[in-house]
Design a protein around this motif. Sequence first.
Motif, PDB file in Angstrom:
ATOM      1  N   ARG A  55       2.587  15.168  -3.795  1.00 61.02           N
ATOM      2  CA  ARG A  55       3.177  15.753  -2.580  1.00 61.02           C
ATOM      3  C   ARG A  55       3.865  14.713  -1.701  1.00 61.02           C
ATOM      4  NH1 ARG A  55      -1.693  18.870  -2.369  1.00 61.02           N
ATOM      5  NH2 ARG A  55      -2.538  17.348  -0.922  1.00 61.02           N
ATOM      6  N   ASN A  56       3.432  13.460  -1.772  1.00 60.21           N
ATOM      7  CA  ASN A  56       3.939  12.432  -0.877  1.00 60.21           C
ATOM      8  C   ASN A  56       5.001  11.526  -1.491  1.00 60.21           C
ATOM      9  OD1 ASN A  56       2.413  12.562   1.841  1.00 60.21           O
ATOM     10  ND2 ASN A  56       0.912  13.037   0.264  1.00 60.21           N
ATOM     11  N   ILE A  57       5.402  11.810  -2.705  1.00 62.40           N
ATOM     12  CA  ILE A  57       6.539  11.112  -3.294  1.00 62.40           C
ATOM     13  C   ILE A  57       7.785  11.865  -2.849  1.00 62.40           C
ATOM     14  CG2 ILE A  57       7.737  10.542  -5.441  1.00 62.40           C
ATOM     15  CD1 ILE A  57       4.950  10.234  -6.725  1.00 62.40           C
ATOM     16  N   PRO A  58       8.753  11.162  -2.252  1.00 55.96           N
ATOM     17  CA  PRO A  58       9.962  11.850  -1.778  1.00 55.96           C
ATOM     18  C   PRO A  58      10.643  12.633  -2.900  1.00 55.96           C
ATOM     19  CG  PRO A  58       9.919   9.572  -1.021  1.00 55.96           C
ATOM     20  CD  PRO A  58       8.784   9.730  -1.992  1.00 55.96           C
ATOM     21  N   THR A  59      11.216  13.758  -2.547  1.00 59.36           N
ATOM     22  CA  THR A  59      11.861  14.641  -3.519  1.00 59.36           C
ATOM     23  C   THR A  59      12.877  13.901  -4.377  1.00 59.36           C
ATOM     24  OG1 THR A  59      11.570  16.436  -1.947  1.00 59.36           O
ATOM     25  CG2 THR A  59      13.079  16.840  -3.764  1.00 59.36           C
TER      26      THR A  59
ATOM     27  N   VAL B 224       9.560  -8.452  -2.611  1.00 55.54           N
ATOM     28  CA  VAL B 224       8.359  -7.634  -2.807  1.00 55.54           C
ATOM     29  C   VAL B 224       7.624  -7.370  -1.505  1.00 55.54           C
ATOM     30  CG1 VAL B 224       6.119  -7.447  -3.958  1.00 55.54           C
ATOM     31  CG2 VAL B 224       8.070  -8.368  -5.193  1.00 55.54           C
ATOM     32  N   PHE B 225       7.533  -8.374  -0.647  1.00 58.43           N
ATOM     33  CA  PHE B 225       6.762  -8.178   0.588  1.00 58.43           C
ATOM     34  C   PHE B 225       7.449  -7.157   1.491  1.00 58.43           C
ATOM     35  CE2 PHE B 225       5.303 -12.117  -1.205  1.00 58.43           C
ATOM     36  CZ  PHE B 225       3.941 -11.914  -1.179  1.00 58.43           C
ATOM     37  N   ALA B 226       8.767  -7.180   1.544  1.00 60.54           N
ATOM     38  CA  ALA B 226       9.501  -6.157   2.303  1.00 60.54           C
ATOM     39  C   ALA B 226       9.323  -4.795   1.638  1.00 60.54           C
ATOM     40  CB  ALA B 226      10.976  -6.524   2.395  1.00 60.54           C
ATOM     41  N   PHE B 227       9.392  -4.747   0.303  1.00 61.07           N
ATOM     42  CA  PHE B 227       9.195  -3.505  -0.452  1.00 61.07           C
ATOM     43  C   PHE B 227       7.838  -2.882  -0.122  1.00 61.07           C
ATOM     44  CE2 PHE B 227       7.050  -1.911  -4.336  1.00 61.07           C
ATOM     45  CZ  PHE B 227       7.772  -0.745  -4.544  1.00 61.07           C
ATOM     46  N   LEU B 228       6.818  -3.723  -0.008  1.00 63.20           N
ATOM     47  CA  LEU B 228       5.465  -3.246   0.283  1.00 63.20           C
ATOM     48  C   LEU B 228       5.243  -2.962   1.772  1.00 63.20           C
ATOM     49  CD1 LEU B 228       3.429  -5.656  -2.022  1.00 63.20           C
ATOM     50  CD2 LEU B 228       3.892  -3.223  -2.414  1.00 63.20           C
TER      51      LEU B 228
ATOM     52  N   ASP C  29      -0.508   2.507   3.026  1.00 58.43           N
ATOM     53  CA  ASP C  29      -1.209   3.609   3.692  1.00 58.43           C
ATOM     54  C   ASP C  29      -0.602   4.912   3.176  1.00 58.43           C
ATOM     55  OD1 ASP C  29      -3.186   2.234   5.146  1.00 58.43           O
ATOM     56  OD2 ASP C  29      -1.760   1.767   6.735  1.00 58.43           O
ATOM     57  N   ASP C  30       0.009   5.696   4.046  1.00 60.03           N
ATOM     58  CA  ASP C  30       0.611   6.964   3.620  1.00 60.03           C
ATOM     59  C   ASP C  30       2.118   6.857   3.420  1.00 60.03           C
ATOM     60  OD1 ASP C  30      -1.924   7.995   3.795  1.00 60.03           O
ATOM     61  OD2 ASP C  30      -1.600   8.975   5.726  1.00 60.03           O
ATOM     62  N   LEU C  31       2.680   5.673   3.571  1.00 58.39           N
ATOM     63  CA  LEU C  31       4.121   5.467   3.445  1.00 58.39           C
ATOM     64  C   LEU C  31       4.475   5.112   2.002  1.00 58.39           C
ATOM     65  CD1 LEU C  31       6.844   5.215   4.949  1.00 58.39           C
ATOM     66  CD2 LEU C  31       6.308   2.795   5.240  1.00 58.39           C
ATOM     67  N   TYR C  32       5.356   5.894   1.406  1.00 58.02           N
ATOM     68  CA  TYR C  32       5.745   5.660   0.013  1.00 58.02           C
ATOM     69  C   TYR C  32       6.599   4.403  -0.100  1.00 58.02           C
ATOM     70  CZ  TYR C  32       7.624   6.595  -4.656  1.00 58.02           C
ATOM     71  OH  TYR C  32       7.971   6.503  -5.979  1.00 58.02           O
ATOM     72  N   CYS C  33       6.211   3.497  -0.976  1.00 56.23           N
ATOM     73  CA  CYS C  33       6.987   2.281  -1.239  1.00 56.23           C
ATOM     74  C   CYS C  33       7.896   2.483  -2.443  1.00 56.23           C
ATOM     75  CB  CYS C  33       6.063   1.098  -1.496  1.00 56.23           C
ATOM     76  SG  CYS C  33       5.010   0.653  -0.099  1.00 56.23           S
TER      77      CYS C  33
END
Length: 108
Positions: free
Chosen positions: A51-55, A91-95, A72-76
């Motif tokens: 449900r939390n993966i963007p369409t 990677v650190f910005a990606f995460l 947390d709840d933010l999709y990377c």
Amino acid sequence: MVIKVYIASSTGSVAVKKHQQAVVGFLESNRIRFQEVDITMLEEQRLWMFRNIPTDKRPEKGNPLPPQIFNDDLYCGDYEDFFQSKEDNTVFAFLGLSSKPSVKDSES
């Protein structure tokens, strides 16, 4: 902030296993705190992940494959996004992390 890596502990796909190992190995070697969430053990966690993966990041057919990475709840992103961020040295910005953890961190 907790990095969560959604994995499948029981998968028949060698590629999925290697992708999961690559992500987890990178996080461990860089001393980034994370939590593995096994979607094969808890249906509720699997459904939350889906449900939390963007369409626009979902496959046209079937379900998204692990590993899927959240802060947390933010999709990377998924493994491909992770791999690209490694190639780009971002990677650190990606995460969603401000910088590489200090080597002097004695909490581990």
